[in-house]
Design a protein around this motif. Sequence first.
Motif, PDB file in Angstrom:
ATOM      1  N   THR A  69       0.812  -1.217   0.000  1.00 39.96           N
ATOM      2  CA  THR A  69       0.000   0.000   0.000  1.00 39.96           C
ATOM      3  C   THR A  69       0.846   1.268   0.000  1.00 39.96           C
ATOM      4  O   THR A  69       0.614   2.186  -0.790  1.00 39.96           O
ATOM      5  CB  THR A  69      -0.934   0.005   1.231  1.00 39.96           C
ATOM      6  N   VAL A  72       3.077   1.938  -3.329  1.00 42.12           N
ATOM      7  CA  VAL A  72       2.418   2.059  -4.632  1.00 42.12           C
ATOM      8  C   VAL A  72       3.053   3.125  -5.517  1.00 42.12           C
ATOM      9  O   VAL A  72       3.379   2.870  -6.683  1.00 42.12           O
ATOM     10  CB  VAL A  72       0.907   2.345  -4.443  1.00 42.12           C
ATOM     11  N   GLU A  73       3.237   4.333  -4.989  1.00 34.74           N
ATOM     12  CA  GLU A  73       3.730   5.422  -5.828  1.00 34.74           C
ATOM     13  C   GLU A  73       5.152   5.177  -6.352  1.00 34.74           C
ATOM     14  O   GLU A  73       5.402   5.350  -7.541  1.00 34.74           O
ATOM     15  CB  GLU A  73       3.639   6.750  -5.072  1.00 34.74           C
ATOM     16  N   LYS A  76       4.910   2.364  -8.929  1.00 32.52           N
ATOM     17  CA  LYS A  76       4.245   2.859 -10.125  1.00 32.52           C
ATOM     18  C   LYS A  76       5.201   3.669 -10.993  1.00 32.52           C
ATOM     19  O   LYS A  76       5.248   3.506 -12.219  1.00 32.52           O
ATOM     20  CB  LYS A  76       3.040   3.715  -9.727  1.00 32.52           C
ATOM     21  N   ASP A  83      -3.011   3.114 -12.739  1.00 27.73           N
ATOM     22  CA  ASP A  83      -3.794   2.795 -11.546  1.00 27.73           C
ATOM     23  C   ASP A  83      -4.528   1.462 -11.704  1.00 27.73           C
ATOM     24  O   ASP A  83      -4.707   0.726 -10.726  1.00 27.73           O
ATOM     25  CB  ASP A  83      -4.805   3.912 -11.256  1.00 27.73           C
ATOM     26  N   PHE A 276      -5.402   2.161  -1.996  1.00 26.15           N
ATOM     27  CA  PHE A 276      -5.044   3.478  -2.539  1.00 26.15           C
ATOM     28  C   PHE A 276      -4.971   4.558  -1.462  1.00 26.15           C
ATOM     29  O   PHE A 276      -4.949   5.749  -1.785  1.00 26.15           O
ATOM     30  CB  PHE A 276      -6.066   3.884  -3.611  1.00 26.15           C
ATOM     31  N   SER A 279      -1.777   6.637  -1.877  1.00 25.37           N
ATOM     32  CA  SER A 279      -1.894   7.496  -3.060  1.00 25.37           C
ATOM     33  C   SER A 279      -2.877   8.637  -2.831  1.00 25.37           C
ATOM     34  O   SER A 279      -2.674   9.753  -3.320  1.00 25.37           O
ATOM     35  CB  SER A 279      -2.339   6.666  -4.267  1.00 25.37           C
ATOM     36  N   ARG A 283      -1.453  12.413  -3.365  1.00 25.52           N
ATOM     37  CA  ARG A 283      -1.965  13.191  -4.502  1.00 25.52           C
ATOM     38  C   ARG A 283      -2.895  14.321  -4.063  1.00 25.52           C
ATOM     39  O   ARG A 283      -2.872  15.412  -4.637  1.00 25.52           O
ATOM     40  CB  ARG A 283      -2.735  12.276  -5.465  1.00 25.52           C
ATOM     41  N   THR A 301       6.779  10.477   2.585  1.00 27.64           N
ATOM     42  CA  THR A 301       6.332   9.086   2.507  1.00 27.64           C
ATOM     43  C   THR A 301       6.482   8.375   3.842  1.00 27.64           C
ATOM     44  O   THR A 301       5.600   7.607   4.258  1.00 27.64           O
ATOM     45  CB  THR A 301       7.130   8.328   1.429  1.00 27.64           C
ATOM     46  N   SER A 423     -10.707   5.238 -11.166  1.00 25.88           N
ATOM     47  CA  SER A 423      -9.781   6.361 -11.064  1.00 25.88           C
ATOM     48  C   SER A 423      -9.235   6.741 -12.438  1.00 25.88           C
ATOM     49  O   SER A 423      -9.168   7.925 -12.787  1.00 25.88           O
ATOM     50  CB  SER A 423      -8.633   6.013 -10.118  1.00 25.88           C
ATOM     51  N   LEU A 436      -9.204  10.154  -8.467  1.00 26.60           N
ATOM     52  CA  LEU A 436      -8.979   9.155  -7.432  1.00 26.60           C
ATOM     53  C   LEU A 436      -9.924   9.367  -6.252  1.00 26.60           C
ATOM     54  O   LEU A 436     -10.449   8.391  -5.687  1.00 26.60           O
ATOM     55  CB  LEU A 436      -7.524   9.222  -6.958  1.00 26.60           C
TER      56      LEU A 436
END
Length: 469
Positions: A69, A72-73, A76, A83, A276, A279, A283, A301, A423, A436
């Motif tokens: 979790t 993720v960023e 990605k 997404d 998410f 994220s 975001r 983070t 999303s 999102l």
Amino acid sequence: MTDQTIARLTLTTPDGIVAPDPLAGDPTPAPIVDAASSDDDSPKVFPLGVMLLMMLIYTLNFFDRQILTILVEPIKADLGLSDSQIGAISGLAFALLYTAAGLPLARFADKTNRVHMISGALAVWSIFTIACGFTRSFGQMLLTRIGVGVGEAGCTPAAHSLITDYVPRHRRALALAMYQMGVPLGSLTGLVVGGILASTLGWRWAFFIAGAPGLLLAVIVPFAMKEPRRQASVAAAAVPIPLRAGLAVLWRKRSFAYICVASGFSAFGFYGLSAFSGSLYIRTHPEQLGTLASSVGMAPTALLGVLLGLMVGICGGLGTFLGGFLSDRFARSSIANYVLFCAVAITAAAPLFTLVALAGDMRVSLGLFGAALFCQTMSYGPVYAAIQTVAEPRMRGMAVAIQILFVNLIGLALGPLFVGVMSDLFTGWFGAIQGLRFAISLVGAPMLLSGLMFIHATRLVHREDAATA
């Protein structure tokens, strides 16, 4: 009719009621009821040491599962994923073989040494967690997460069956809630440790470090726990119940079917949001997060991992424990009250899950996030206690596997994937930030449906109890 014939045609239910064997047409004698499974012969002392070890095992289960979790960023960005692909890796990949392997492994748990089975499952998912750190593409990450799911599929059915044999009927919700404490504790550890490692060593090292403790614990478990089944029970259980016959017995209870489906829709909201959650704040609230991180001298983070981890660990842990503790008292008069307790908890959680995404202030959103988790996790102990109490001793592994199958098919497989797809769709209309937020806000609807289904299941349990009285 001889006593031996009567014994062959009857079974003792978890509540001590002698009932006709649903498989009585089979000339093979019914398996001996596990000694520890009978209320009259159940342990009188709560096995605290065993329960703490089981809780630690499930904590590592969710640690390895939820660490993704907060990663993720960076994953990605490094692997160039969308997404939708993140949703597939977070939910669909994990649930794919978890679901497919669940029933066969549960049947195996009903007839084998469950301690050894848990130890082996722990080793498998830990190895595949480490393998996640070596991936270089979407396809490789997908396969390794499938491997994690296969390993974890062998743990919970065996664990629930084992716990039920270790504790008496009136302490089951508390015992199962203690086991489920692994969800918030593992999520807390995964988010905090994952956030710190991602900002210092990188996301690959986060997976390496996450998988290592499980390998060590897998060696310790067979020496620290004993299989409580008596030798005669193990030998009798070696003759498995045919899958079709077992499913027919369980599915004949309409309340069981509704509980399973309701559990799936509850999990849809939980997994859709949690996949998410990192994220969402990165975001949607970058300025607030950055300012707060600077004020405490941490990377954004890492701070986010700590904040989310504390919310999940404290609020989710408190909700899980109180849900088991209170529902045991609430259900003393009827097991239907276990189900009613779930209905109230999930119905209260539904609007909170929607508001988490729509809140304009990060602090308000985090507060709502904690409240939503508190309400939702209060259902963990009672829902599993209801299932384990309704199911016959020789079908308990199968019963929880069926419930977990629905949790994974509806919740884990579809929740994150749905949020990811929506999303990507909303991003084309409203932009990445609002897209999102709107996608996550939709998860409250299936949770409300879950609450309504639990209410109906409560009525069905009362009706079925009256019919058998």
